[in-house]
Design a protein around this motif. Structure first.
Motif, PDB file in Angstrom:
ATOM      1  N   PHE A 246       0.898  -1.440  -0.020  1.00  0.00           N
ATOM      2  CA  PHE A 246       0.135  -0.019  -0.136  1.00  0.00           C
ATOM      3  C   PHE A 246       0.812   1.131  -0.022  1.00  0.00           C
ATOM      4  O   PHE A 246       0.629   2.199  -0.721  1.00  0.00           O
ATOM      5  N   VAL A 247       1.835   1.234   1.008  1.00  0.00           N
ATOM      6  CA  VAL A 247       2.661   2.532   1.132  1.00  0.00           C
ATOM      7  C   VAL A 247       3.459   2.580  -0.363  1.00  0.00           C
ATOM      8  O   VAL A 247       3.817   3.855  -0.778  1.00  0.00           O
ATOM      9  N   GLN A 248       3.698   1.674  -0.934  1.00  0.00           N
ATOM     10  CA  GLN A 248       4.492   1.581  -2.485  1.00  0.00           C
ATOM     11  C   GLN A 248       3.667   2.371  -3.348  1.00  0.00           C
ATOM     12  O   GLN A 248       3.994   2.931  -4.200  1.00  0.00           O
ATOM     13  N   ALA A 249       2.293   2.079  -3.078  1.00  0.00           N
ATOM     14  CA  ALA A 249       1.265   2.363  -4.125  1.00  0.00           C
ATOM     15  C   ALA A 249       1.211   3.956  -4.176  1.00  0.00           C
ATOM     16  O   ALA A 249       1.105   4.764  -4.816  1.00  0.00           O
ATOM     17  N   VAL A 250       1.220   4.260  -2.665  1.00  0.00           N
ATOM     18  CA  VAL A 250       1.191   5.752  -2.144  1.00  0.00           C
ATOM     19  C   VAL A 250       2.200   6.607  -3.089  1.00  0.00           C
ATOM     20  O   VAL A 250       2.088   7.459  -3.513  1.00  0.00           O
ATOM     21  N   ALA A 251       3.599   5.966  -2.909  1.00  0.00           N
ATOM     22  CA  ALA A 251       4.555   6.454  -3.425  1.00  0.00           C
ATOM     23  C   ALA A 251       4.623   6.379  -4.896  1.00  0.00           C
ATOM     24  O   ALA A 251       5.053   7.499  -5.488  1.00  0.00           O
TER      25      ALA A 251
ATOM     26  N   GLU B 292       9.398  -0.305   9.108  1.00  0.00           N
ATOM     27  CA  GLU B 292       9.826  -1.055   7.844  1.00  0.00           C
ATOM     28  C   GLU B 292       9.089  -0.534   6.564  1.00  0.00           C
ATOM     29  O   GLU B 292       9.776  -0.207   5.502  1.00  0.00           O
ATOM     30  N   SER B 293       7.944  -0.046   6.616  1.00  0.00           N
ATOM     31  CA  SER B 293       7.184   0.274   5.349  1.00  0.00           C
ATOM     32  C   SER B 293       7.574   1.504   4.998  1.00  0.00           C
ATOM     33  O   SER B 293       7.847   1.821   3.807  1.00  0.00           O
TER      34      SER B 293
END
Length: 433
Positions: free
Chosen positions: A111-116, A151-152
């Motif tokens: 999810f965090v990678q998708a936000v990025a 970590e995220s």
């Protein structure tokens, strides 16, 4: 926010500060640096409530992304900025429509990678500044990113410094400046502070407070254009069953006011809120969140956050709140930006155990500067750093600077503009260091 700190409302409780005298060290991001500082790298910059979202169908920061990237790029090039502190709500896991599966069957890290990925220019600029190492970048958790673990965060911002204490919380003092406290401010909000107590049997290990569920519904209301509700919600009347029930009624009144301001077309009993986050696995309706009553004057009950009014004191202890806030006061002031601002005075300035003289919060989205005094008569200052979301009731794209110089702390509240100019909202000197 709730509403001030979830979606932003009008404030109250503090008089406007008198017009400030010009700062001795007016902040600039010009390559020539701040007059009077030369090449001295000592300035601390604080921003908050950026709210980078995963999907532009509902993300709150879109138009302001490019100027944010420009601002951070200039921070990295400044000869005077020592540190950039993000005081919470950097990434947004809350402002997502109720029916959307937040993680879509994937992990928080994904999810965090998708936000990025959805905010690539901003993320790349932050990472460039972090990688260069000239300006330290520090993140303090807010309520909208209280679940985002280290970590995220490090996955998308490798090397970013993090200030954490209790899960979902953090307070930060820049190195060599113990007189400064920077935190998001949700630690003191009944609806937004981490809640590891209320839903232990339903979602073991969860810390999500009721403000999370409100925000999911509120986002749906915004996406739907604040429609007329399909039905009138059931009303509740007070009873004579004691203090806990009085507080449950007050809790309902706050919920009812919020849902009146942010209605949805879906039915009160319709299971519209998809969770699959932080231990929750079920779908929920408004009727699961709002207290209910079988008959007028009867006992008030609720499915989620049952007994939350009775565990506030324990919750504050777990969240390391220094000066306990009475539960009735916490409920009444939960929808007020001024209620958050007041806690700078209560928790820090008037607390004999505290040595802080400059306190900076975010959370309310209402930038302001309020002079104060410590318990032992020293000048003190509270500043709220505001927000960078596109639409806001008060100025957006605001930030705070602290310049330590010659026994004083020169504090400024500024607004960045789309053309790259910087407007001064307020400045003040705090002497005696």
């Amino acid at each position: 926010m709730i509403l001030s700190a979830l979606l932003c409302t009008a404030s109250g409780g503090f008089a406007s500060a008198p017009e400030a005298a010009p700062s001795k060290y007016p902040f600039t991001l010009d390559q020539g640096g701040i007059p009077g500082l030369g090449g001295e790298r000592s300035v601390i910059v604080v921003i908050s409530d950026i709210h980078l979202g995963m999907d532009d169908r509902y993300a709150e920061t879109q138009k302001n992304r490019a100027p944010l990237a420009d601002f951070v790029r200039k921070i990295g090039r400044s000869p005077n900025v020592r540190e950039l502190v993000i005081a919470g709500d950097f990434l947004d896991e809350w402002f997502i429509p109720a029916g959307t599966d937040t993680y879509a069957g994937k992990t928080q890290k994904e999810f965090v990678q998708a936000v990025a990925a959805n905010n690539r220019e901003v993320v790349d600029v932050f990472n460039s500044v972090i990688g260069e190492g000239k300006v330290k970048v520090t993140h303090v958790p807010g309520n909208h990113d209280l679940l985002v673990d280290s970590e995220s965060m490090q996955t998308v911002f490798p090397g970013i410094a993090e200030a954490r204490d209790v899960r979902g919380l953090g307070t930060y003092s820049p190195e060599g400046h113990s007189e400064i406290a920077i935190e998001h401010g949700h630690r003191y909000n009944f609806f937004c502070a981490p809640d590891p107590l209320s839903n232990r049997e339903i979602a073991p290990g969860s810390i999500l407070p009721p403000g999370y569920f409100f925000t999911r519904i509120a986002t749906l209301s915004v996406v739907e254009g604040k429609p007329e509700p399909s039905k009138i919600r059931p009303a509740i009347t007070p009873n004579s069953l004691g203090e806990s029930q009085d507080l449950e009624y007050l809790y309902w009144k706050i919920w009812d006011a919020l849902m009146t301001e942010l209605p949805i077309k879906e039915d009160f009993e319709e299971k519209i809120i998809r969770t699959n986050i932080d231990g929750f696995t079920q779908d929920y309706a408004m009727s699961d969140l709002m207290p209910r009553q079988a008959q007028a004057g009867g006992r008030i009950d609720v499915n989620l956050f049952k007994g939350i009014q009775d565990t506030w004191s324990e919750r504050q202890a777990l969240n390391e709140v220094a000066v306990k806030i009475p539960v009735r006061e916490a409920l009444v002031k939960s929808a007020s930006a001024a209620g958050t601002d007041e806690q700078a005075v209560v928790q820090y300035f008037h607390n004999p155990a505290s040595d802080k003289r400059i306190v900076i919060f975010g959370h309310s989205h209402e930038s302001r500067m309020i002079p104060s005094e410590t318990h032992d008569g020293k000048k003190a200052l509270y500043v709220n750093s505001g927000t960078w979301i596109d639409k806001n009731a008060t100025p957006t794209m605001t930030f705070v600077t602290v310049i330590p110089k010659d026994g004083e702390r020169h504090v400024g509240l500024y607004q960045y503009a789309h053309d790259g100019s910087i407007g001064t909202l307020d400045t003040m000197e705090v002497p005696g260091f």
